[in-house]
Motif scaffolding. Structure first.
Motif, short mmCIF file in Angstrom:
data_model
loop_
_atom_site.label_atom_id
_atom_site.label_comp_id
_atom_site.label_asym_id
_atom_site.label_seq_id
_atom_site.Cartn_x
_atom_site.Cartn_y
_atom_site.Cartn_z
N HIS A 212 9.14 16.95 -25.14
CA HIS A 212 8.10 16.92 -24.12
C HIS A 212 7.80 18.27 -23.41
N LEU A 213 7.71 19.40 -24.18
CA LEU A 213 7.59 20.46 -23.69
C LEU A 213 6.46 20.71 -22.57
N GLN A 214 6.83 21.26 -21.55
CA GLN A 214 5.92 21.23 -20.26
C GLN A 214 5.56 22.79 -19.93
N LEU A 215 4.42 22.95 -19.20
CA LEU A 215 4.21 24.19 -18.65
C LEU A 215 4.83 24.77 -17.69
N SER A 216 5.70 23.84 -17.06
CA SER A 216 6.65 24.57 -16.05
C SER A 216 7.87 25.05 -16.80
N CYS A 217 8.00 25.02 -18.04
CA CYS A 217 9.08 25.62 -18.73
C CYS A 217 8.67 27.24 -19.02
N THR A 218 9.68 28.03 -19.08
CA THR A 218 9.37 29.46 -18.64
C THR A 218 9.28 30.21 -19.96
N SER A 219 9.28 29.46 -21.33
CA SER A 219 9.83 30.33 -22.50
C SER A 219 8.44 31.18 -22.90
N LEU A 220 8.83 32.53 -23.27
CA LEU A 220 7.78 33.38 -23.56
C LEU A 220 7.08 32.79 -24.85
N LEU A 221 7.35 31.95 -25.62
CA LEU A 221 7.09 31.30 -26.83
C LEU A 221 5.40 30.39 -26.35
N LYS A 222 5.54 29.95 -25.55
CA LYS A 222 4.31 29.38 -24.93
C LYS A 222 3.08 30.35 -24.70
N GLY A 353 20.75 22.03 -22.11
CA GLY A 353 21.38 22.83 -21.66
C GLY A 353 20.57 23.43 -20.21
N ALA A 354 21.37 23.48 -19.24
CA ALA A 354 20.86 23.83 -17.82
C ALA A 354 20.01 25.04 -18.02
N ASN A 355 20.37 26.25 -18.72
CA ASN A 355 19.76 27.32 -18.69
C ASN A 355 18.75 27.50 -19.96
N ASP A 356 18.35 26.21 -20.39
CA ASP A 356 17.12 26.33 -21.68
C ASP A 356 15.81 26.41 -21.31
N ASN A 357 15.05 27.42 -21.42
CA ASN A 357 13.89 27.60 -20.99
C ASN A 357 12.80 27.24 -21.80
N LEU A 358 13.21 26.72 -23.11
CA LEU A 358 12.19 26.40 -24.14
C LEU A 358 11.93 24.74 -24.03
N ASP A 359 13.10 24.01 -23.85
CA ASP A 359 13.21 22.58 -23.82
C ASP A 359 13.94 22.38 -22.22
N CYS A 360 13.37 22.90 -21.21
CA CYS A 360 13.71 22.80 -19.77
C CYS A 360 14.27 21.23 -19.40
N PRO A 361 15.12 21.42 -18.27
CA PRO A 361 15.79 20.15 -17.78
C PRO A 361 14.87 19.25 -17.36
N ASN A 362 13.45 19.64 -16.80
CA ASN A 362 12.62 18.62 -16.47
C ASN A 362 11.94 17.92 -17.50
N ALA A 363 11.77 18.52 -18.87
CA ALA A 363 11.26 18.12 -19.91
C ALA A 363 12.45 16.70 -20.61
N ILE A 364 13.67 17.37 -20.65
CA ILE A 364 14.81 16.60 -20.94
C ILE A 364 14.74 15.33 -19.92
N GLU A 365 14.78 15.30 -18.83
CA GLU A 365 14.75 14.25 -17.90
C GLU A 365 13.62 13.35 -18.11
N LYS A 366 12.35 13.94 -18.28
CA LYS A 366 11.25 13.09 -18.83
C LYS A 366 11.53 12.11 -20.06
N LEU A 367 12.05 12.71 -21.20
CA LEU A 367 12.46 11.78 -22.15
C LEU A 367 13.31 10.88 -21.98
N TYR A 368 14.43 11.33 -21.32
CA TYR A 368 15.33 10.45 -20.77
C TYR A 368 14.94 8.82 -20.20
N ASN A 369 14.15 9.41 -18.99
CA ASN A 369 13.43 8.28 -18.27
C ASN A 369 12.40 7.34 -19.09
#
Length: 421
Positions: A212-222, A353-369
């Protein structure tokens, strides 16, 4: 300028005149500036060896298996067998690499850790990776060979591999452990083949699964994917096969050489952190050149574009978007269909990981829910200070991640034994 000159000259001389088994590993980042002469550096044979050679060196037993997918690809599986195992575990690797990532930490490798804990270890490889370039009718030099994304990895590759491992190990359910792309494809498999997954998989452990990659994730990859995706015509002219990181390309060979011998390893790491997040715990210095060697596997740009499309729709886990006409042909709808996570009945344990900016915590929480409550009964593990790479190369990867996974598996095994009695 003179100081830089006197740093470069010894490197050039050493490359030309040093013996075949030259130093390739250092215990500190500073020592890489004097890698060929520093007492802090040494030659590690694992870096120059293939996966079977590494397993033979550290364990002494291994098997190689080949399985064919329903759509005609041949996959190579590696096994570290165990008599009377505690369980059977199948590892699926991330993007940019292959099964070598699980043996890329020398004697402390993840695969060896689970084998020594009593598990029958199987290492998967996806189509197109280093040892999986065979097809019943297609050749890797044809663009059609590379026409796949993580959907095909989950639906075909995981299906073929899991069923083969199950058959070879007496029909018992296996544990699936997927990292990044391995987690994405695991979720594809469990949601599209939900009935089969219940019969074949005891538990799925997905490490930073990038669903669930999100726009709020700050990775340079996007941002790089945005440029590439919108310049597909230009990219296809440069490479008609649409393959990233081609092993035989001169620029790939030169890039691997330069990065391997580039002395400022921390500069290279800081650049990679823009993509995967800045960690609190250091990337181990003696793993940096192994990292370069292991993460050089080919894959189609279609794979990256599929991930980019999830950014565009801001975190919807859906199939590849071919445009309205293409979607009508593929799915019978104008929009690509989403993966039905509510269909998943296999227990799922998510590690992030809490410091993961590619698969950021918000994206993980969405999957989990979005997963059914029954499938998340074991909860999830959020690792403080970890970025997207730390599960393979972080200093405390075993202590903070894999020992805890083993503890959970031990608890499940004990509960199963108690139920039998």
């Amino acid at each position: 300028m003179k100081r830089v000159f006197w740093l470069i000259i010894p490197l050039i001389v050493a490359l030309i005149f040093s013996p075949q088994k030259q130093n390739n590993t250092c215990k500190s980042y500073l020592s890489y500036f004097n890698i060929f002469f520093s007492s802090d550096c040494y030659h590690n044979p694992d870096q120059d060896d293939d996966i079977l050679g590494i397993i033979q060196r550290h364990v002494g037993v291994h098997e190689t298996h080949e399985v064919q997918t329903d759509d005609g690809y041949f996959l190579t599986l590696f096994r570290i067998p165990r008599q009377n195992p505690r369980g059977v575990i199948f590892f699926q690797h991330p993007l940019t690499t292959d099964a070598r990532v699980w043996v890329g930490q020398y004697n402390e490798s993840v695969a060896f850790l689970f084998w020594r804990a009593g598990y029958d270890v199987w290492l998967g490889n996806i189509r197109g990776s280093h040892c999986c370039k065979k097809h019943v009718s297609l050749d890797p030099t044809e663009a059609a060979f590379w026409n796949f994304s993580f959907h095909e990895i989950g639906y075909y590759d995981n299906h073929a591999s899991i069923e083969y491992v199950k058959q070879q190990t007496g029909g018992s359910k296996i544990i699936y452990l997927g990292y990044s792309l391995g987690g994405t494809s695991g979720m594809v498999y469990a949601s599209t083949r939900d009935k089969e997954a219940v019969d074949s998989v005891k538990m799925m452990v997905v490490i930073t699964p990038t669903t669930h990659l999100q726009l709020s994730c700050t990775s340079l990859l996007k941002y790089l994917l945005f440029i590439s995706y919108n310049l597909q015509g230009v990219v296809s002219l440069a490479d008609p096969l649409f393959v990233f990181n081609r092993q035989d390309a001169w620029y790939a060979k030169m890039g691997r050489f330069l990065v391997t011998h580039f002395p400022c390893k921390k500069c290279m790491l800081y650049f990679s952190y823009l993509f995967v997040g800045f960690p609190e715990d250091a990337f181990e210095p003696d793993l940096i050149n192994m990292f370069v060697r292991v993460h050089m596997s080919e894959y189609p740009l279609k794979m990256l574009y599929h991930y980019y499309q999830m950014y565009v729709v801001d975190g919807i886990f859906q199939r590849y978007d071919y445009g309205e006409e293409g979607n009508l042909l593929q799915y019978g709808t104008k929009e690509p269909t989403s993966y039905l996570l509510e269909n998943i009945k296999v227990p799922v344990y998510i590690v992030s990981g809490a410091n993961d900016n590619l698969d950021c915590p918000n994206a993980i929480e969405k999957l989990y829910n979005l997963l059914p409550k029954n499938s998340t009964a074991h909860g999830k593990l959020m690792v403080e200070g970890f970025n997207h790479l730390d599960y393979a190369y972080g200093r405390y990867r075993n202590e903070k991640v894999y020992f805890k996974i083993l503890q959970l598996l031990d608890k499940i095994h004990l509960d199963d034994q108690n139920c039998l009695h």
